[in-house]
Design an enzyme around this catalytic site. Structure first.
Site, PDB file in Angstrom:
ATOM      1  N   CYS A  85       0.738  -1.298  -0.058  1.00  0.00           N
ATOM      2  CA  CYS A  85       0.002  -0.003  -0.142  1.00  0.00           C
ATOM      3  C   CYS A  85       0.646   1.233   0.155  1.00  0.00           C
ATOM      4  O   CYS A  85       0.296   2.361  -0.240  1.00  0.00           O
ATOM      5  CB  CYS A  85      -0.934   0.074   1.087  1.00  0.00           C
ATOM      6  SG  CYS A  85      -1.940  -1.499   1.297  1.00  0.00           S
ATOM      7  N   ASN A 107     -10.190  -0.213   0.887  1.00  0.00           N
ATOM      8  CA  ASN A 107      -8.760  -0.065   0.509  1.00  0.00           C
ATOM      9  C   ASN A 107      -8.178  -0.611  -0.751  1.00  0.00           C
ATOM     10  O   ASN A 107      -8.550  -1.703  -1.100  1.00  0.00           O
ATOM     11  CB  ASN A 107      -8.112  -0.968   1.853  1.00  0.00           C
ATOM     12  CG  ASN A 107      -6.760  -0.883   1.842  1.00  0.00           C
ATOM     13  OD1 ASN A 107      -5.991  -0.399   0.770  1.00  0.00           O
ATOM     14  ND2 ASN A 107      -6.033  -1.498   3.109  1.00  0.00           N
ATOM     15  N   HIS A 165      -3.388   7.213   3.440  1.00  0.00           N
ATOM     16  CA  HIS A 165      -3.912   5.774   2.789  1.00  0.00           C
ATOM     17  C   HIS A 165      -5.444   5.826   3.357  1.00  0.00           C
ATOM     18  O   HIS A 165      -5.642   5.800   4.411  1.00  0.00           O
ATOM     19  CB  HIS A 165      -2.986   4.938   3.258  1.00  0.00           C
ATOM     20  CG  HIS A 165      -3.066   3.561   2.913  1.00  0.00           C
ATOM     21  ND1 HIS A 165      -3.882   3.226   1.795  1.00  0.00           N
ATOM     22  CD2 HIS A 165      -3.221   2.358   3.786  1.00  0.00           C
ATOM     23  CE1 HIS A 165      -4.112   1.604   1.528  1.00  0.00           C
ATOM     24  NE2 HIS A 165      -3.715   1.521   2.743  1.00  0.00           N
TER      25      HIS A 165
HETATM   26  O1  UT7 Z   1      -3.569  -1.327   3.879  1.00  0.00           O
HETATM   27  C1  UT7 Z   1      -3.063  -1.868   5.201  1.00  0.00           C
HETATM   28  C2  UT7 Z   1      -4.145  -2.981   5.309  1.00  0.00           C
HETATM   29  N1  UT7 Z   1      -4.934  -3.264   6.669  1.00  0.00           N
HETATM   30  C3  UT7 Z   1      -5.428  -2.500   7.366  1.00  0.00           C
HETATM   31  O2  UT7 Z   1      -5.124  -1.170   7.484  1.00  0.00           O
HETATM   32  C4  UT7 Z   1      -6.484  -2.941   8.523  1.00  0.00           C
HETATM   33  C5  UT7 Z   1      -6.224  -2.508   9.968  1.00  0.00           C
HETATM   34  N2  UT7 Z   1      -7.107  -3.062  10.924  1.00  0.00           N
HETATM   35  C6  UT7 Z   1      -8.340  -2.846  10.870  1.00  0.00           C
HETATM   36  O3  UT7 Z   1      -8.747  -1.864  10.091  1.00  0.00           O
HETATM   37  C7  UT7 Z   1      -9.256  -3.546  12.105  1.00  0.00           C
HETATM   38  O4  UT7 Z   1      -8.518  -4.212  12.878  1.00  0.00           O
HETATM   39  C8  UT7 Z   1     -10.325  -4.115  11.295  1.00  0.00           C
HETATM   40  C9  UT7 Z   1     -11.528  -3.434  10.539  1.00  0.00           C
HETATM   41  C10 UT7 Z   1      -9.792  -5.418  10.401  1.00  0.00           C
HETATM   42  C11 UT7 Z   1     -11.127  -5.072  12.518  1.00  0.00           C
HETATM   43  O5  UT7 Z   1     -11.532  -4.216  13.293  1.00  0.00           O
HETATM   44  P1  UT7 Z   1     -11.428  -4.486  14.849  1.00  0.00           P
HETATM   45  O6  UT7 Z   1     -12.458  -3.416  15.528  1.00  0.00           O
HETATM   46  O7  UT7 Z   1     -10.249  -4.506  15.115  1.00  0.00           O
HETATM   47  O8  UT7 Z   1     -12.180  -5.889  15.092  1.00  0.00           O
HETATM   48  P2  UT7 Z   1     -11.878  -7.215  15.755  1.00  0.00           P
HETATM   49  O9  UT7 Z   1     -10.907  -7.858  14.709  1.00  0.00           O
HETATM   50  O10 UT7 Z   1     -11.482  -6.822  17.306  1.00  0.00           O
HETATM   51  O11 UT7 Z   1     -13.225  -7.796  15.895  1.00  0.00           O
HETATM   52  C12 UT7 Z   1     -14.212  -7.679  16.675  1.00  0.00           C
HETATM   53  C13 UT7 Z   1     -15.512  -8.607  16.566  1.00  0.00           C
HETATM   54  C14 UT7 Z   1     -14.814 -10.156  16.540  1.00  0.00           C
HETATM   55  O12 UT7 Z   1     -15.722 -10.548  17.132  1.00  0.00           O
HETATM   56  P3  UT7 Z   1     -15.679 -11.139  18.698  1.00  0.00           P
HETATM   57  O13 UT7 Z   1     -14.448 -12.067  18.782  1.00  0.00           O
HETATM   58  O14 UT7 Z   1     -15.650  -9.936  19.409  1.00  0.00           O
HETATM   59  O15 UT7 Z   1     -17.069 -11.977  19.030  1.00  0.00           O
HETATM   60  C15 UT7 Z   1     -14.825 -10.475  15.128  1.00  0.00           C
HETATM   61  O16 UT7 Z   1     -15.139 -11.948  14.794  1.00  0.00           O
HETATM   62  O17 UT7 Z   1     -16.033  -8.447  15.218  1.00  0.00           O
HETATM   63  C16 UT7 Z   1     -16.020  -9.682  14.277  1.00  0.00           C
HETATM   64  N3  UT7 Z   1     -15.874  -9.287  13.110  1.00  0.00           N
HETATM   65  C17 UT7 Z   1     -16.818  -9.237  12.240  1.00  0.00           C
HETATM   66  N4  UT7 Z   1     -18.278  -9.062  12.522  1.00  0.00           N
HETATM   67  C18 UT7 Z   1     -19.018  -8.855  11.370  1.00  0.00           C
HETATM   68  C19 UT7 Z   1     -14.894  -9.280  12.135  1.00  0.00           C
HETATM   69  N5  UT7 Z   1     -15.011  -9.095  10.772  1.00  0.00           N
HETATM   70  C20 UT7 Z   1     -16.517  -8.730  10.895  1.00  0.00           C
HETATM   71  C21 UT7 Z   1     -17.318  -8.463   9.899  1.00  0.00           C
HETATM   72  N6  UT7 Z   1     -18.653  -8.447  10.245  1.00  0.00           N
HETATM   73  N7  UT7 Z   1     -16.796  -8.350   8.812  1.00  0.00           N
END
Ligand code: UT7
Length: 319
Positions: A110, A274, A244
């Site tokens: 990226c 993204n 970004h």
């Molecule tokens: O170019 C660089 C590329 N990458 C990035 O910039 C990504 C950086 N990271 C992020 O943007 C965030 O970490 C995410 C958007 C990927 C995730 O957000 P988060 O607030 O950190 O969520 P999390 O991974 O802590 O998950 C929270 C909950 C989990 O459920 P439990 O364990 O609390 O029951 C996940 O299983 O949300 C769940 N979850 C979803 N629920 C509905 C994860 N993905 C989804 C989804 N829909 N798509």
């Protein structure tokens, strides 16, 4: 001497995929995606090829710059994976637009567009070039695991380009890399060798979202701070930040840790998700054509991604 940005262009696939459509494929919903990422929709390649989109973005940037393809001295394409392993995507663009200059690809995930700007600055400094075309594109839908809800909601396809000419408008630039294949990794996927002893993996993106999130919020704030200091400026001098576009929460957190008002951050993540290295230059093109950028504006650009890499810079907008 560094360069000045003469023109920009973008090419976005026609098909728009809304969050609701994703919720028919994996267990997710519009509300989760909007509140956790800010993304409302993304564009996905159906009929469009990487070459078609990169060529269209290049042609639009050349037109915006008032430069002919024959006048180009260098084409750099930033991509993790072009249409072919060889020829490079830059050579494919060169062929289609009718340029005759040197051309090569750069993979910094990226952060690719900012890496390419620094490479181009070296060519200008050594007086090897008068006009450089930088094109950025990743066809992420092709390397997304569409069964993994934690990643498939985040990405979209799109390409964009910038034409650079001689000038002194790159005021500072920083690149970093921290070798790390645990946070983000996309394996090649196939191996044709009958002698290869390891198992093949699917060529899909693996990401430790929380780790990347922490890295990204720090990288964005620190990258912009350093670029501002290196340019001999104050944060209050910055007229526009082009970050970004990975997650609106990353942008909001970075803004809170900087003395730059949030309204100066240009955001379009809601429409594209993204788009990897195209993300900053798609946003730059929209800020350019939408009249957000005024001649003389000081613009901070910042990206982070697989590698883990980061890039940040300050440019003077002189168009
Ligand atoms: O170019 C660089 C590329 N990458 C990035 O910039 C990504 C950086 N990271 C992020 O943007 C965030 O970490 C995410 C958007 C990927 C995730 O957000 P988060 O607030 O950190 O969520 P999390 O991974 O802590 O998950 C929270 C909950 C989990 O459920 P439990 O364990 O609390 O029951 C996940 O299983 O949300 C769940 N979850 C979803 N629920 C509905 C994860 N993905 C989804 C989804 N829909 N798509």
């Amino acid at each position: 001497m560094s360069f000045t940005i003469l023109g920009t262009g973008k090419a976005i696939p026609e098909y728009t995929m809304k969050n609701d459509e994703l919720s028919t494929m994996v267990e997710t919903n519009d509300e989760w995606i909007r509140t956790r990422t800010g993304i409302e929709e993304r564009h996905i390649c159906k009929s469009e090829t990487i070459t078609e989109l990169t060529v269209l973005a290049a042609q639009r940037a050349l037109e915006n710059a008032g430069i002919k393809a024959e006048d180009l001295d260098l084409i750099i394409c930033t991509t993790m994976r072009g249409e072919n392993i060889t020829p490079s995507q830059a050579c494919m663009i060169q062929k289609e637009i009718g340029a005759t200059c040197a051309a090569f690809d750069v993979n910094a995930a990226c952060s690719g567009f900012i890496y390419a700007l620094d490479i181009a600055a070296g060519f200008f400094e050594r007086k090897r070039v008068k006009y450089v075309l930088v094109v950025s594109m990743d066809n992420l839908s092709n390397i997304t695991d569409w069964t993994d809800r934690s990643t498939c909601v985040l990405f979209g396809d799109g390409g964009a380009a910038a034409v650079l000419g001689e000038g002194n408008d790159l005021l500072s630039i920083n690149l970093t890399a921290t070798g790390n294949d645990a946070a983000i990794r996309i394996p090649h996927g196939t191996n044709s060798s009958p002698f290869y002893e390891h198992e093949e993996e699917r060529a899909v993106l693996h990401m430790a979202g929380n780790e990347v999130y922490k890295f990204a919020t720090a990288a964005m704030a620190n990258g912009i701070k350093k670029a501002v200091e290196d340019a001999g400026l104050q944060q209050s001098d910055i007229d526009c930040v082009i970050p970004h576009q990975a997650n609106i929460r990353i942008i909001n957190t970075a803004a809170k840790n900087l003395d730059i008002p949030r309204e100066k951050f240009f955001c379009n993540v809601q429409h594209y998700g993204n788009t990897s290295s195209a993300s900053v230059v798609i946003a730059l093109d929209e800020a350019n054509r939408g009249g957000v950028l005024k001649k003389g504006d000081l613009v901070a650009m910042c990206a982070f991604g697989g590698g883990l890499t980061t890039g940040s810079c300050i440019i003077r907008w002189n168009k």
